[in-house]
Design a protein around this motif. Structure first.
Motif, PDB file in Angstrom:
ATOM      1  N   VAL A 105       0.849  -1.197   0.000  1.00  0.00           N
ATOM      2  CA  VAL A 105       0.000   0.000   0.000  1.00  0.00           C
ATOM      3  C   VAL A 105       0.878   1.239   0.000  1.00  0.00           C
ATOM      4  N   LEU A 106       0.782   2.023  -1.072  1.00  0.00           N
ATOM      5  CA  LEU A 106       1.651   3.190  -1.218  1.00  0.00           C
ATOM      6  C   LEU A 106       1.279   4.317  -0.270  1.00  0.00           C
ATOM      7  N   MET A 107       0.032   4.386   0.135  1.00  0.00           N
ATOM      8  CA  MET A 107      -0.462   5.519   0.933  1.00  0.00           C
ATOM      9  C   MET A 107      -0.262   6.825   0.178  1.00  0.00           C
ATOM     10  N   GLY A 108      -0.591   6.791  -1.088  1.00  0.00           N
ATOM     11  CA  GLY A 108      -0.456   7.999  -1.916  1.00  0.00           C
ATOM     12  C   GLY A 108      -0.029   7.612  -3.315  1.00  0.00           C
ATOM     13  N   ARG A 109       0.416   8.595  -4.093  1.00  0.00           N
ATOM     14  CA  ARG A 109       0.929   8.333  -5.440  1.00  0.00           C
ATOM     15  C   ARG A 109       2.022   9.350  -5.695  1.00  0.00           C
ATOM     16  N   LEU A 110       2.895   9.051  -6.630  1.00  0.00           N
ATOM     17  CA  LEU A 110       3.968   9.986  -6.951  1.00  0.00           C
ATOM     18  C   LEU A 110       3.359  11.317  -7.360  1.00  0.00           C
ATOM     19  N   SER A 111       3.830  12.380  -6.758  1.00  0.00           N
ATOM     20  CA  SER A 111       3.301  13.700  -7.085  1.00  0.00           C
ATOM     21  C   SER A 111       4.363  14.718  -6.700  1.00  0.00           C
ATOM     22  N   PRO A 112       5.369  14.870  -7.584  1.00  0.00           N
ATOM     23  CA  PRO A 112       6.535  15.709  -7.249  1.00  0.00           C
ATOM     24  C   PRO A 112       6.131  17.118  -6.808  1.00  0.00           C
ATOM     25  N   LEU A 113       5.076  17.662  -7.407  1.00  0.00           N
ATOM     26  CA  LEU A 113       4.669  19.027  -7.055  1.00  0.00           C
ATOM     27  C   LEU A 113       4.228  19.125  -5.595  1.00  0.00           C
ATOM     28  N   ASP A 114       3.669  18.036  -5.066  1.00  0.00           N
ATOM     29  CA  ASP A 114       3.257  18.040  -3.661  1.00  0.00           C
ATOM     30  C   ASP A 114       4.360  17.478  -2.763  1.00  0.00           C
ATOM     31  N   GLY A 115       5.527  17.284  -3.337  1.00  0.00           N
ATOM     32  CA  GLY A 115       6.647  16.774  -2.542  1.00  0.00           C
ATOM     33  C   GLY A 115       6.515  15.300  -2.206  1.00  0.00           C
ATOM     34  N   ILE A 116       5.730  14.564  -3.000  1.00  0.00           N
ATOM     35  CA  ILE A 116       5.591  13.133  -2.725  1.00  0.00           C
ATOM     36  C   ILE A 116       6.431  12.349  -3.732  1.00  0.00           C
ATOM     37  N   GLY A 117       7.566  11.854  -3.277  1.00  0.00           N
ATOM     38  CA  GLY A 117       8.476  11.092  -4.127  1.00  0.00           C
ATOM     39  C   GLY A 117       8.522   9.647  -3.671  1.00  0.00           C
ATOM     40  N   PRO A 118       9.427   8.866  -4.228  1.00  0.00           N
ATOM     41  CA  PRO A 118       9.523   7.445  -3.908  1.00  0.00           C
ATOM     42  C   PRO A 118       9.659   7.163  -2.402  1.00  0.00           C
ATOM     43  N   GLU A 119      10.385   8.017  -1.687  1.00  0.00           N
ATOM     44  CA  GLU A 119      10.568   7.774  -0.251  1.00  0.00           C
ATOM     45  C   GLU A 119       9.251   7.829   0.504  1.00  0.00           C
ATOM     46  N   GLU A 120       8.446   8.876   0.204  1.00  0.00           N
ATOM     47  CA  GLU A 120       7.175   9.062   0.895  1.00  0.00           C
ATOM     48  C   GLU A 120       6.258   7.857   0.660  1.00  0.00           C
ATOM     49  N   LEU A 121       6.424   7.186  -0.455  1.00  0.00           N
ATOM     50  CA  LEU A 121       5.570   6.033  -0.767  1.00  0.00           C
ATOM     51  C   LEU A 121       6.185   4.731  -0.244  1.00  0.00           C
ATOM     52  N   GLY A 122       7.298   4.839   0.460  1.00  0.00           N
ATOM     53  CA  GLY A 122       7.916   3.644   1.045  1.00  0.00           C
ATOM     54  C   GLY A 122       8.506   2.713   0.005  1.00  0.00           C
ATOM     55  N   LEU A 123       8.980   3.276  -1.116  1.00  0.00           N
ATOM     56  CA  LEU A 123       9.439   2.390  -2.190  1.00  0.00           C
ATOM     57  C   LEU A 123      10.775   1.713  -1.865  1.00  0.00           C
ATOM     58  N   ASP A 124      11.508   2.251  -0.865  1.00  0.00           N
ATOM     59  CA  ASP A 124      12.713   1.558  -0.424  1.00  0.00           C
ATOM     60  C   ASP A 124      12.322   0.198   0.177  1.00  0.00           C
ATOM     61  N   ARG A 125      11.239   0.254   0.986  1.00  0.00           N
ATOM     62  CA  ARG A 125      10.683  -0.955   1.594  1.00  0.00           C
ATOM     63  C   ARG A 125      10.189  -1.921   0.502  1.00  0.00           C
ATOM     64  N   PHE A 126       9.588  -1.338  -0.535  1.00  0.00           N
ATOM     65  CA  PHE A 126       9.082  -2.128  -1.655  1.00  0.00           C
ATOM     66  C   PHE A 126      10.233  -2.855  -2.370  1.00  0.00           C
ATOM     67  N   GLU A 127      11.305  -2.125  -2.660  1.00  0.00           N
ATOM     68  CA  GLU A 127      12.463  -2.737  -3.344  1.00  0.00           C
ATOM     69  C   GLU A 127      13.069  -3.849  -2.502  1.00  0.00           C
ATOM     70  N   GLN A 128      13.101  -3.586  -1.188  1.00  0.00           N
ATOM     71  CA  GLN A 128      13.612  -4.590  -0.258  1.00  0.00           C
ATOM     72  C   GLN A 128      12.804  -5.890  -0.372  1.00  0.00           C
ATOM     73  N   ARG A 129      11.481  -5.735  -0.479  1.00  0.00           N
ATOM     74  CA  ARG A 129      10.644  -6.932  -0.600  1.00  0.00           C
ATOM     75  C   ARG A 129      10.903  -7.661  -1.909  1.00  0.00           C
ATOM     76  N   LEU A 130      11.138  -6.897  -2.980  1.00  0.00           N
ATOM     77  CA  LEU A 130      11.454  -7.548  -4.253  1.00  0.00           C
ATOM     78  C   LEU A 130      12.774  -8.308  -4.127  1.00  0.00           C
ATOM     79  N   GLU A 131      13.739  -7.694  -3.422  1.00  0.00           N
ATOM     80  CA  GLU A 131      15.064  -8.309  -3.252  1.00  0.00           C
ATOM     81  C   GLU A 131      14.976  -9.642  -2.509  1.00  0.00           C
ATOM     82  N   GLU A 132      14.003  -9.741  -1.610  1.00  0.00           N
ATOM     83  CA  GLU A 132      13.865 -10.968  -0.818  1.00  0.00           C
ATOM     84  C   GLU A 132      13.593 -12.190  -1.704  1.00  0.00           C
ATOM     85  N   GLY A 133      13.110 -11.933  -2.930  1.00  0.00           N
ATOM     86  CA  GLY A 133      13.031 -13.007  -3.924  1.00  0.00           C
ATOM     87  C   GLY A 133      11.758 -13.825  -3.941  1.00  0.00           C
ATOM     88  N   GLU A 134      10.858 -13.592  -2.999  1.00  0.00           N
ATOM     89  CA  GLU A 134       9.628 -14.372  -2.975  1.00  0.00           C
ATOM     90  C   GLU A 134       8.634 -13.946  -4.055  1.00  0.00           C
TER      91      GLU A 134
END
Lengths: 198, 198
Positions: A105-134
């Motif tokens: 759940v992103l809790m939002g969407r990318l919206s650079p004008l509102d200052g919402i970038g990948p970090e705000e959407l927790g995409l680091d956590r998302f990439e980590q889950r992809l890395e886990e390989g499941e």
């Protein structure tokens, strides 16, 4: 002229979306006149939820515990991960589809004008889950708006980089809808996204 | 699947009039995601109002104290008493008219089928106020519905028995309204209730 306490209540009720001064007044009078019991329970539920509801550590869904019910369940297919913008969408998918995979759940969407970038959407956590390989398939279920599409593209790229299959839920003419009344974007999307008829 | 606490909150929010399952969910997610501060203040205001707001002993308006601000004020004309169905109507009259008299708030209307008779509307208290002799004119401002009219008639009779002047606020074509679009009842009322043009 007003009771100060009633006025405070009317003011406080306006923090709810879609509640203007008139509705707030109507709600306040209704609760005070006819349902103080309900109002007290509402107050308790609000405090309880504010103190104790947090985000699931895996999928960011609203949760009572470190892991939400879906992530904690052993009967869900961990190879599927559906990406949505908000908890309400998880509810809708759970209610109306047979989907048995997990969510992010992103809790939002990318919206650079509102200052919402990948970090705000927790995409680091998302990439980590992809890395886990499941995860074997990422299902993009962000909304078909400009920002939702941009978000879908960005996330799709993250998955493709790791050779994970990426799919997007279908968009087109809604069931029961009449072609005559469907907007131009949807109809042209329905044509370009046509699939073999079985 | 849901967080139990979020589910409890959604359920509790439904005690508000006009809030169904979808709106309750939207409100709950909004408050938890974006405005926990507002939610806490709302909870406090609810508890505070439920514990402390009562009815004014003279006019039955919602009030923090034994007498509401209007009844306690020395600058109001105690010879005028306006009878309304609910607190919201007091608010509207205070806001939009120059009325400087007092009120009597019925907190409902006569509705025998729902078990709402003179007692439920506090009419014993109302008669007592008439007996006190200060009131010289009763202004009937109940709603122009079948039940509101019946209530007005009943109350008018109580005042007339005591030789107190009874008036009814004017009903007719609303300002800015076009005759063409006004309903039959209103238009015929506007004709039968015509007044000398000055």
């Amino acid at each position: 002229m007003y009771s100060k306490r009633v006025e405070r209540l009317i003011q406080a009720l306006r923090c709810m979306p879609g509640v203007g001064p008139k509705s707030a007044q109507r709600i306040a009078f209704h609760l005070l006149e006819r349902d103080r019991e309900g109002a007290r329970e509402m107050a308790e539920a609000l405090v309880d939820a504010c103190e104790n509801v947090r985000h699931c550590e895996r999928c960011r869904m609203l949760s009572d515990d470190a892991l939400c019910g879906i992530c904690a369940s052993s009967s869900r297919d961990a190879a599927l991960m559906c990406v949505v913008e908000s908890p309400a969408e998880v509810m809708a998918i759970e209610q109306y589809t047979g989907y048995r995979g997990l969510y992010f759940v992103l809790m939002g969407r990318l919206s650079p004008l509102d200052g919402i970038g990948p970090e705000e959407l927790g995409l680091d956590r998302f990439e980590q889950r992809l890395e886990e390989g499941e995860v074997k398939e990422v299902i993009l279920a962000t909304n078909p708006t400009v920002e939702g599409e941009a978000t879908a593209h960005y996330i799709g790229e993250l998955a493709r980089e790791r050779d994970i299959r990426v799919t997007r839920i279908a968009h087109g003419v809604p069931l029961g809808g009449e072609l005559e009344y469907v907007d131009a974007g949807t109809l042209s999307h329905a044509f370009s996204g046509r699939i073999d008829f079985r």
